[in-house]
Design a protein around this motif. Sequence first.
Motif, short mmCIF file in Angstrom:
data_model
loop_
_atom_site.label_atom_id
_atom_site.label_comp_id
_atom_site.label_asym_id
_atom_site.label_seq_id
_atom_site.Cartn_x
_atom_site.Cartn_y
_atom_site.Cartn_z
N TYR A 253 33.69 30.30 41.22
CA TYR A 253 34.91 29.72 40.44
C TYR A 253 35.14 28.20 40.88
O TYR A 253 35.58 27.29 40.37
N LEU A 254 34.44 27.82 41.99
CA LEU A 254 34.53 26.33 42.45
C LEU A 254 33.65 25.39 41.72
O LEU A 254 33.78 24.21 41.72
N ASP A 255 32.75 26.14 41.04
CA ASP A 255 31.70 25.28 40.25
C ASP A 255 32.59 24.95 38.84
O ASP A 255 32.86 25.79 38.13
N PRO A 256 32.75 23.88 38.36
CA PRO A 256 33.63 23.09 37.41
C PRO A 256 32.82 23.55 36.17
O PRO A 256 33.58 23.86 34.94
N GLU A 257 31.58 23.89 36.09
CA GLU A 257 30.60 24.22 34.93
C GLU A 257 30.62 26.03 34.79
O GLU A 257 29.77 26.41 34.15
N CYS A 258 31.38 26.71 35.72
CA CYS A 258 31.59 27.98 35.68
C CYS A 258 31.65 28.58 34.26
O CYS A 258 32.91 28.24 33.75
N THR A 259 30.85 29.61 33.67
CA THR A 259 31.11 30.03 32.15
C THR A 259 30.74 31.31 32.29
O THR A 259 30.51 31.95 33.52
N LEU A 260 31.34 31.77 31.30
CA LEU A 260 31.00 33.60 31.04
C LEU A 260 29.44 33.68 31.43
O LEU A 260 29.18 34.79 32.12
N ASN A 261 28.57 32.95 30.61
CA ASN A 261 27.12 33.11 30.91
C ASN A 261 26.60 33.12 32.37
O ASN A 261 25.81 33.82 32.64
N ARG A 262 27.10 32.12 32.93
CA ARG A 262 26.59 31.93 34.31
C ARG A 262 27.06 33.33 35.17
O ARG A 262 26.40 33.55 36.15
N VAL A 263 28.34 33.63 35.03
CA VAL A 263 28.87 34.77 35.83
C VAL A 263 28.12 36.01 35.49
O VAL A 263 27.62 36.68 36.34
N ALA A 264 27.60 36.12 34.25
CA ALA A 264 26.91 37.15 33.76
C ALA A 264 25.55 37.08 34.53
O ALA A 264 24.84 38.21 34.97
N LYS A 265 24.97 35.80 34.43
CA LYS A 265 23.67 36.06 35.15
C LYS A 265 23.71 36.13 36.54
O LYS A 265 22.64 36.87 37.24
N GLN A 266 24.77 35.75 37.25
CA GLN A 266 24.76 36.08 38.61
C GLN A 266 24.94 37.62 38.77
O GLN A 266 24.37 38.35 39.65
N ALA A 267 25.90 38.15 37.91
CA ALA A 267 26.04 39.54 38.03
C ALA A 267 24.94 40.40 37.46
O ALA A 267 24.91 41.73 37.62
N LYS A 268 24.00 39.83 36.83
CA LYS A 268 22.94 40.53 36.34
C LYS A 268 23.41 41.61 35.16
O LYS A 268 22.82 42.54 35.18
N LEU A 269 24.14 41.02 34.45
CA LEU A 269 24.71 41.85 33.25
C LEU A 269 24.71 40.96 32.02
O LEU A 269 24.70 39.94 32.03
N PRO A 270 24.72 41.42 30.78
CA PRO A 270 24.66 41.01 29.53
C PRO A 270 26.14 40.31 29.60
O PRO A 270 27.10 41.01 30.00
N ALA A 271 26.26 39.12 29.16
CA ALA A 271 27.32 38.41 29.07
C ALA A 271 28.53 39.15 28.15
O ALA A 271 29.84 39.20 28.57
N TYR A 272 28.21 39.92 27.00
CA TYR A 272 29.09 40.66 26.40
C TYR A 272 29.45 41.72 27.20
O TYR A 272 30.86 42.21 26.87
N LEU A 273 29.00 42.36 27.92
CA LEU A 273 29.32 43.49 28.99
C LEU A 273 30.54 42.74 29.80
O LEU A 273 31.56 43.32 30.28
N VAL A 274 29.97 41.64 30.43
CA VAL A 274 30.97 41.03 31.43
C VAL A 274 32.27 40.73 30.73
O VAL A 274 33.48 41.09 31.32
N SER A 275 32.32 40.10 29.49
CA SER A 275 33.46 40.02 28.81
C SER A 275 34.45 41.18 28.75
O SER A 275 35.45 41.27 28.53
N HIS A 276 33.57 42.30 28.01
CA HIS A 276 34.22 43.51 27.99
C HIS A 276 34.90 44.08 29.13
O HIS A 276 36.18 44.53 29.27
N ILE A 277 34.36 43.86 30.53
CA ILE A 277 34.94 44.44 31.84
C ILE A 277 36.06 43.53 32.01
O ILE A 277 36.88 44.01 32.41
#
Length: 349
Positions: A253-277
């Motif tokens: 969250y400290l990254d100003p450019e933190c997005t759903l896609n970046r979190v999904a990449k870190q979590a190794k999950l599809p972005a739509y699944l991260v959004s759902h969760i």
Amino acid sequence: MRTIRLNKEIEVFIAGIGAAQSFLMAFYSFYERKKDFRNFLLSLFFISITLRLAKSILWVYLDSTPLWLVNFGFTAHSISGPVLFLYTLYFLFPKKWHALNLLHFVPSFFLLFFISSLSLNNFWYSGGYSILLFQQVVYSILSLILLGLRFLSNKHQSPMDRTSIVWITTLVFATALLQFLYFSNYILGLTPYLLGPIAYLPFIYFLAFLLFKNPSLLKHEISKKHQNIRLTEKELNESAKHLEYLMQDKKLYLDPECTLNRVAKQAKLPAYLVSHIVNNTIGKSFPDFLNGYRIEEAKRKLLHPNYRNTKIASIAYDCGFNTLSSFNIAFKKFVRTTPTKFQKSNVTI
């Protein structure tokens, strides 16, 4: 010649404002209809309420309202209960539309077919209006039961975010109140005729405020990808804990450019699944999920002695916000006060 009676004129004016706002809500929902069939149901609900309120206003204001207009208003009234029930059902328990739902509107089709012939004395005053009012009260009760079932079974359902809960609860209770006041006027003889439309006014404006501030209420996340999710509740909970761990441990969250896609990449999950969760298991929108961590970090720094002389803007940027205004808005949303007041009231000299 009509003698102006101030109380009646004020009542008509207030009811008219409610009808106008309800029409705007119908138009706004209809504009979003292609994104989800529930938006069409919502639009149909608001337009039926608009027509019902307009009929009430004309009934009071005009000495002689045309018969077809009276019947049209009652037809709209007959639609409002079933369509709210169906909207509530599909809002709380998302699934595909079933054609059998059209059976709920059989009475409305009947009224529409005989719109030019149903008379006041031989139909409405002979039991037709009473049946209509009882029908609407029953649908209001069913909608309230759906609310109760949804929240009582919350452990077995994906949690809803706070805004959605406030939205659907207000909508159902406001409509139940409106229907009951119409019922109370004619069946029980306890309340004035226009009390329903007047009582409905603050609710419709509150709903408009919620919708215009949170347009995502009309952007239901029931895409095919979401429908194809086959994870068990245990797996979803484990993934949710992993996302929270990544935020707390990696401090994404400290990254100003933190997005759903970046979190999904870190979590190794599809972005739509991260959004759902995030939306359904954690029960927050992604911006609230992200900003929640940023605000907690900001609160720690605001109270830490090492940051006592640091500008609030600097703390905001350090916590991942791109602008001071977005930080202030988020801070007030989560903490219910401004950063300056929070710091002054919690830091001891």
